[in-house]
Design a protein around this motif. Structure first.
Motif, PDB file in Angstrom:
ATOM      1  N   ALA A 188       0.716  -1.266   0.017  1.00 56.69           N
ATOM      2  CA  ALA A 188      -0.024  -0.033   0.015  1.00 56.69           C
ATOM      3  C   ALA A 188       0.764   1.161  -0.053  1.00 56.69           C
ATOM      4  N   ASP A 189       2.060   1.268   0.593  1.00 57.71           N
ATOM      5  CA  ASP A 189       2.736   2.420   0.698  1.00 57.71           C
ATOM      6  C   ASP A 189       3.261   2.806  -0.697  1.00 57.71           C
ATOM      7  N   ARG A 190       3.291   1.917  -1.800  1.00 55.86           N
ATOM      8  CA  ARG A 190       3.646   2.220  -3.365  1.00 55.86           C
ATOM      9  C   ARG A 190       2.328   2.672  -4.132  1.00 55.86           C
ATOM     10  N   VAL A 191       1.258   2.035  -3.464  1.00 58.65           N
ATOM     11  CA  VAL A 191      -0.130   2.487  -4.109  1.00 58.65           C
ATOM     12  C   VAL A 191      -1.161   2.824  -3.205  1.00 58.65           C
ATOM     13  N   PRO A 192      -0.722   3.978  -2.565  1.00 59.84           N
ATOM     14  CA  PRO A 192      -1.686   4.521  -1.588  1.00 59.84           C
ATOM     15  C   PRO A 192      -3.160   4.717  -2.046  1.00 59.84           C
ATOM     16  N   GLU A 193      -3.053   5.329  -3.224  1.00 56.98           N
ATOM     17  CA  GLU A 193      -4.430   6.006  -3.761  1.00 56.98           C
ATOM     18  C   GLU A 193      -5.084   4.574  -4.152  1.00 56.98           C
ATOM     19  N   LEU A 194      -4.588   3.616  -4.651  1.00 54.94           N
ATOM     20  CA  LEU A 194      -5.264   2.337  -4.997  1.00 54.94           C
ATOM     21  C   LEU A 194      -5.893   1.689  -3.695  1.00 54.94           C
ATOM     22  N   ALA A 195      -4.973   1.610  -2.684  1.00 55.98           N
ATOM     23  CA  ALA A 195      -5.242   1.077  -1.368  1.00 55.98           C
ATOM     24  C   ALA A 195      -6.370   1.749  -0.928  1.00 55.98           C
ATOM     25  N   ARG A 196      -6.672   3.360  -1.071  1.00 55.19           N
ATOM     26  CA  ARG A 196      -7.814   3.901  -0.448  1.00 55.19           C
ATOM     27  C   ARG A 196      -9.112   3.667  -1.361  1.00 55.19           C
ATOM     28  N   SER A 197      -8.870   3.606  -2.730  1.00 48.77           N
ATOM     29  CA  SER A 197     -10.270   3.547  -3.652  1.00 48.77           C
ATOM     30  C   SER A 197     -10.756   2.175  -3.281  1.00 48.77           C
ATOM     31  N   VAL A 198      -9.991   0.969  -2.750  1.00 48.05           N
ATOM     32  CA  VAL A 198     -10.586  -0.127  -2.868  1.00 48.05           C
ATOM     33  C   VAL A 198     -11.480  -0.176  -1.359  1.00 48.05           C
ATOM     34  N   MET A 199     -10.832   0.361  -0.286  1.00 45.54           N
ATOM     35  CA  MET A 199     -11.424   0.589   0.972  1.00 45.54           C
ATOM     36  C   MET A 199     -12.646   1.319   0.756  1.00 45.54           C
ATOM     37  N   LEU A 200     -12.889   2.234  -0.033  1.00 45.47           N
ATOM     38  CA  LEU A 200     -13.992   3.159  -0.121  1.00 45.47           C
ATOM     39  C   LEU A 200     -14.675   2.479  -1.220  1.00 45.47           C
ATOM     40  N   ASP A 201     -14.694   1.538  -1.752  1.00 45.58           N
ATOM     41  CA  ASP A 201     -15.412   0.831  -2.757  1.00 45.58           C
ATOM     42  C   ASP A 201     -16.384   0.206  -2.129  1.00 45.58           C
ATOM     43  N   ARG A 202     -17.702   0.558  -2.129  1.00 49.06           N
ATOM     44  CA  ARG A 202     -18.824   0.024  -1.612  1.00 49.06           C
ATOM     45  C   ARG A 202     -19.259  -1.498  -2.000  1.00 49.06           C
ATOM     46  N   ALA A 203     -18.729  -1.844  -3.254  1.00 50.75           N
ATOM     47  CA  ALA A 203     -18.973  -3.148  -3.758  1.00 50.75           C
ATOM     48  C   ALA A 203     -17.974  -4.082  -3.140  1.00 50.75           C
ATOM     49  N   SER A 204     -16.742  -3.417  -3.024  1.00 50.13           N
ATOM     50  CA  SER A 204     -15.615  -4.543  -2.277  1.00 50.13           C
ATOM     51  C   SER A 204     -16.213  -4.638  -0.836  1.00 50.13           C
ATOM     52  N   PHE A 205     -16.645  -3.507  -0.257  1.00 53.25           N
ATOM     53  CA  PHE A 205     -17.071  -3.600   1.080  1.00 53.25           C
ATOM     54  C   PHE A 205     -18.138  -4.522   1.314  1.00 53.25           C
ATOM     55  N   ASP A 206     -19.069  -4.855   0.355  1.00 60.92           N
ATOM     56  CA  ASP A 206     -20.031  -6.050   0.605  1.00 60.92           C
ATOM     57  C   ASP A 206     -19.682  -7.048  -0.008  1.00 60.92           C
ATOM     58  N   ASP A 207     -18.626  -7.384  -0.988  1.00 65.30           N
ATOM     59  CA  ASP A 207     -18.402  -8.465  -1.501  1.00 65.30           C
ATOM     60  C   ASP A 207     -17.939  -9.596  -0.587  1.00 65.30           C
ATOM     61  N   SER A 208     -18.530 -10.777  -0.436  1.00 58.25           N
ATOM     62  CA  SER A 208     -18.263 -11.677   0.530  1.00 58.25           C
ATOM     63  C   SER A 208     -17.112 -12.577   0.027  1.00 58.25           C
ATOM     64  N   ALA A 209     -16.793 -12.828  -1.323  1.00 56.87           N
ATOM     65  CA  ALA A 209     -15.586 -13.468  -1.735  1.00 56.87           C
ATOM     66  C   ALA A 209     -14.352 -12.619  -1.296  1.00 56.87           C
ATOM     67  N   LEU A 210     -14.398 -11.316  -1.251  1.00 53.98           N
ATOM     68  CA  LEU A 210     -13.198 -10.594  -0.885  1.00 53.98           C
ATOM     69  C   LEU A 210     -13.153 -10.412   0.799  1.00 53.98           C
ATOM     70  N   LYS A 211     -13.877 -11.070   1.634  1.00 58.11           N
ATOM     71  CA  LYS A 211     -14.115 -10.985   3.019  1.00 58.11           C
ATOM     72  C   LYS A 211     -12.839 -10.804   3.788  1.00 58.11           C
ATOM     73  N   HIS A 212     -12.123 -11.949   3.857  1.00 58.88           N
ATOM     74  CA  HIS A 212     -10.848 -11.807   4.463  1.00 58.88           C
ATOM     75  C   HIS A 212      -9.763 -10.944   4.325  1.00 58.88           C
ATOM     76  N   GLU A 213      -9.403 -10.763   2.996  1.00 62.04           N
ATOM     77  CA  GLU A 213      -8.382  -9.783   2.502  1.00 62.04           C
ATOM     78  C   GLU A 213      -9.004  -8.235   2.652  1.00 62.04           C
ATOM     79  N   TYR A 214     -10.209  -8.086   2.170  1.00 64.88           N
ATOM     80  CA  TYR A 214     -10.787  -6.645   2.565  1.00 64.88           C
ATOM     81  C   TYR A 214     -10.552  -6.357   3.758  1.00 64.88           C
ATOM     82  N   ALA A 215     -10.896  -7.316   4.787  1.00 60.02           N
ATOM     83  CA  ALA A 215     -10.908  -6.899   6.439  1.00 60.02           C
ATOM     84  C   ALA A 215      -9.395  -6.652   6.841  1.00 60.02           C
ATOM     85  N   ARG A 216      -8.656  -7.596   6.087  1.00 64.70           N
ATOM     86  CA  ARG A 216      -7.167  -7.146   6.579  1.00 64.70           C
ATOM     87  C   ARG A 216      -6.710  -5.710   5.906  1.00 64.70           C
ATOM     88  N   LEU A 217      -7.048  -5.566   4.833  1.00 63.40           N
ATOM     89  CA  LEU A 217      -6.629  -4.181   4.278  1.00 63.40           C
ATOM     90  C   LEU A 217      -7.114  -3.027   5.193  1.00 63.40           C
TER      91      LEU A 217
END
Length: 909
Positions: free
Chosen positions: A263-292
């Motif tokens: 994330a230190d190399r792509v901070p804006e990309l990390a931010r966009s994923v965290m604030l993406d409502r689809a990723s927030f609700d996506d059960s398939a991404l549950k663990h990795e999104y939670a860690r992020l």
């Protein structure tokens, strides 16, 4: 033993390098005969590398033993010669014929990669590691295969340095194959792969289980990607693009994981994923999104944090209030609170006082937040025996204190539950394995210690030797001598098992030194003690402490090797052969000219005692029989003088309970490749054994039958022209005329299987076997087939033999019409389709018999394509009878539900 490269041209001229022995494979067993020619070429690798590489580069075989020799040679050849063997090794890997030698193949792959042959290294790696689709003829690799996993780790570390992008693509594709196989036909979404089950976390996590191969390969891909990106071998953006090319959830999860890690190399990309409502609700991404979110939420500006908390306040949008899962409004409300608790748990370190108070109350109510990250959660499991002292505690101690700690524990060792001596011994063994080379110098400290810890120590030493690690030989041998010498008749603790472990260590040292061909002074100094141990253990009980031999009591058709290799005496005799081999390998390195002679005289005395003297037993003679080829190379004259004393096969007539010679004979048949030398040397034994084939009853364990091996020897001798059908009393004639039907079937099935694996047999050999069938069929063939119609022995002959087509079709027709019904496989019908143009009437008549015999229509789908060709050819033939039969069969098949055959009538009309 040939030790000169001058023989290469001689043997090549004699075509000795043309025909490696074929594997002997049945439904429940497989045997891969050794090939003396390839063994010789391995020895010549350093003396004539160019010739060895040229010859072995043309070898293609399914014989795992021969493929192992090719790999051994490749690892010994100069790199420019070795790389010429890549196509041969790749062929072996693609045919799944290298598994016994998989570690060596992986080491070769690394070797050629590190030397700059990148393309060849990748070609070999893809053959070694590409998982096979589950519906293909070759199944996937066994997910529990240790060497596959070890090899993939080793090879990927080397290849990623050479070409990171290509290595990542390869691993991605292999994960894709495995992921789609795990998915099966269930999911409606193309991306749904159930990866949350077989790889709960992309990173290393206690919830992951390496039992599933897909999960393991994901772990290797993660290591490769993280290393390549960290070392700037490939940009993060390129890796993310590569992962996007595969439509599976595991790769979407992988992208989120890498975005978090870097994330230190792509901070804006990390931010966009965290604030993406689809990723927030996506059960398939549950663990990795939670860690992020847990790792990077604190790096968001305040406005973005508020936006994320608004997602939580809005609740889960996809909840269906009409879903029967929610039994009541109260149930729905509790679910919403549980969901909110999990979301707040992810940002618990950044909550306002008000939200933190809410979170703590929810934590008190729900107690555990593990499912905030995972779809399911498994607690830690314990395997094996429980130990009163765990491994981490032992690792804090030096060897003396660790040994003292385990030996002084006085708990109850016989309990089925709780801490036990066995559990403590298991932890001590692992402790020793951590530094086996260093701890080996303390071996003498184990003298007079409790047996379980002595066994654990020796087991760790044996593993170290197998892994190529150096150990201190002198103290280790002293411990072994104490066990075998002073504890041979010890009372109290039983050290029999430990004495076998000591033999294992000695065997390991001998094998390792033989392979290195470098004299170890410590081992040379201890050779008399070593031989004394072996000699004493050769007088141990011939029984096994772990195996009972409960087979039928007819020694003429019993393989005693399983009992032998699991008995103390059998292991000792095996070690005696290892000792003799070591002495011979080092004889030229030792200045004392009597060195080899003196030691082999003692070996000969043990050999005579086991083979002909007071120590004759099933187990000792079984080991000797399996090494008759070795004895022949040691001393041909000795074997010639003692063969009758070793075998004494006629004893079975008077005293079958002590007809020990059959153990040697049966082991020889099973474990030694037929050779003209042995046919001449053991002619009287072959004669007598063949005479017994009329008396031995068939057993259920047919694949392990020595009589089966005898029939294979005779078939090979006949095929090579050493035996004749024209001579009354010849071995092949005895089997065909006097043997029991099941022995004849073994002979004919082996020949048919040989046609399957050997496509280009010389015509004189083919004609020889054609004469054999013509001799057999009118005498016993028809009756044998009537008695056992399920044993269609001519099937492989017809499908794969290079016989005259007219003759083959005629003999097939004779066979299928000699019984009321016959079941044919795909290979037979495929070959029949190839001959339909030549004789459409016979072909359609034979197909008619196959279809009529298949009353449940199980086989039609298997060979429908070939059947279609035969039907089409018959419909278009000039024979009205062939056309009538074809139309009748199409009608029959259509009435059975195979409507696709009806299209053939459209072709005609």
């Amino acid at each position: 033993m040939l030790d000169s490269a001058d023989w290469i041209s001689v043997l090549e001229t004699a075509d000795e390098f043309e025909s490696p022995p074929t594997p002997d494979i049945s439904e429940d067993a497989a045997r891969f005969p050794r090939w003396d020619a390839s063994k010789y070429l391995v020895r010549m690798a350093s003396l004539a590398p160019s010739d060895v590489a040229r010859i072995l580069a043309n070898v293609r075989t399914a014989n795992t033993s021969v493929n192992g020799d090719i790999i051994d040679a490749a690892n010994k050849l100069p790199i420019d010669d070795a790389v010429r063997l890549v196509p041969a090794i790749r062929h072996a890997a693609e045919s799944l014929s290298v598994w016994v030698h998989f570690k060596d193949a992986c080491e070769f792959c690394v070797k050629i990669c590190d030397s700059g042959h990148i393309e060849e290294a990748f070609e070999l790696a893809e053959a070694l590691f590409l998982p096979r689709e589950p519906d293909s003829e070759r199944s996937m690799h066994d997910p529990k295969d240790y060497w596959y996993r070890e090899g993939l780790q080793q090879v990927s570390e080397s290849l990623v340095s050479a070409s990171p992008e290509r290595m990542i693509i390869c691993l991605r594709d292999w994960v894709g194959v495995l992921g789609r196989a795990n998915r099966g036909e269930g999911p409606t979404s193309i991306a749904d792969d159930y990866s949350y089950i077989w790889r709960p976390a992309i990173e290393e996590n206690e919830q992951n289980s390496d039992y599933d191969l897909a999960g393991f390969v994901v772990g290797v891909l993660r290591q490769v990607c993280e290393r390549a990106i960290s070392e700037d071998l490939i940009p993060l953006s390129r890796v993310l693009a590569i992962l996007t090319e595969q439509e599976l959830d595991v790769f979407r999860r992988f992208r989120v994981h890498l975005i978090n890690v870097f994330a230190d190399r792509v901070p804006e990309l990390a931010r966009s994923v965290m604030l993406d409502r689809a990723s927030f609700d996506d059960s398939a991404l549950k663990h990795e999104y939670a860690r992020l979110v847990q790792d990077r939420f604190g790096e968001l500006p305040e406005s973005d944090r508020k936006s994320w908390i608004e997602f939580v306040d809005q609740g889960r949008p996809d909840v269906d209030r009409e879903d029967p899962f929610f039994e009541s409004d109260e149930h729905l409300t509790n679910y919403a609170r549980y969901w909110r608790f999990h979301r707040l748990h992810l940002i618990r370190r950044h909550l306002s006082d008000q939200l933190l108070d809410e979170y703590n109350k929810l934590l008190e109510e729900f107690e555990d937040a593990k499912l905030a990250e995972f779809h399911s959660y498994s607690g830690p499991l314990r395997y094996g025996y429980e130990s009163p002292i765990e491994l981490d505690a032992l690792r804090q101690l030096d060897f003396a204190d660790a040994l003292k700690a385990v030996c002084e524990w006085d708990g109850e060792s016989t309990s089925s539950f709780g801490p036990s001596v066995q559990g403590l011994a298991d932890r001590f063994e692992q402790y020793v394995k951590d530094n086996a080379s260093g701890y080996s110098r303390f071996a003498k400290e184990l003298i007079d210690k409790p047996a379980p810890f002595v066994s654990a120590f020796l087991s760790a030493m044996r593993n170290a030797i197998t892994d190529g690690k150096a150990i201190s030989i002198e103290p280790t041998l002293e411990l072994c001598v104490w066990l075998i010498d002073e504890k041979r008749s010890a009372s109290g603790d039983s050290y029999v098992y430990e004495q076998e472990r000591a033999l294992d260590v000695i065997r390991g040292l001998l094998d390792a030194q033989t392979e290195k061909k470098e004299p170890s002074q410590s081992l040379l100094d201890g050779r008399l003690a070593i031989w004394g141990c072996i000699e004493r253990m050769c007088e141990a009980t011939p029984n096994s402490g772990v195996l009972q031999d409960n087979e039928p009591d007819d020694p003429r058709d019993h393989d005693f090797m399983t009992l032998a290799i699991n008995s103390t005496r059998g292991k000792a005799v095996e070690t005696a052969f290892a000792y003799a081999g070591w002495i011979r390998s080092l004889a030229s390195e030792v200045t004392n000219p009597s060195f080899e002679a003196l030691d082999l005289i003692e070996f000969g005395q043990v050999l005579e005692s086991q083979a002909c003297g007071k120590n004759r037993s099933w187990v000792g003679l079984a080991i000797i029989g399996s090494h008759l080829s070795t004895i022949y190379h040691f001393d041909e004259r000795w074997l010639e003088n003692h063969r009758d004393l070793i075998f004494q096969l006629e004893d079975v007539e008077e005293n079958p309970e002590e007809a020990f010679g059959w153990a040697a004979w049966n082991a020889f048949l099973t474990w030694t490749q037929p050779h003209r030398v042995f046919l001449d040397l053991f002619r009287s034994q072959y004669d007598y054994a063949c005479s017994q084939t009329s008396e031995v009853a068939e057993t259920e364990r047919r694949s392990q039958s020595p009589m089966r091996s005898l029939s294979q020897h005779i078939a090979i001798y006949y095929g090579r022209g050493y035996l004749s059908l024209e001579v009354n009393g010849s071995l092949i004639r005895i089997l065909l005329t006097n043997a029991r039907p099941w022995v004849r079937r073994q002979l004919l099935q082996f020949i048919g299987n040989s046609f399957r694996s050997e496509k280009d047999l010389p015509q004189e050999v083919v004609k020889r076997f054609q004469s054999l069938w013509d001799f057999y069929w009118p005498m016993h063939g028809c009756n044998d087939f009537l008695a056992n119609p399920e044993e269609f022995v001519f099937a492989d002959w017809f499908a794969f033999g290079s016989f005259d087509e007219v003759w083959a079709l005629q003999k097939l027709k004779e066979a299928v019409f000699s019984v009321p019904a016959v079941i044919a496989g795909r290979d037979v019908v495929n070959r029949l389709a190839q001959q339909a143009e030549r004789d459409p009437l016979s072909s359609i008549q034979i197909l008619q018999r196959f279809i009529e015999s298949d009353d449940q229509n199980w086989r039609v789908a298997e060979w429908s394509a070939a059947a279609t060709d035969i039907l089409r050819t018959s419909l278009n033939s000039e024979s009205s009878k062939a056309r009538d039969i074809a139309e009748s069969l199409i009608d029959r098949l259509g009435r059975s539900g195979f409507l696709e055959f009806g299209k053939l009538l459209g072709d005609k009309f």
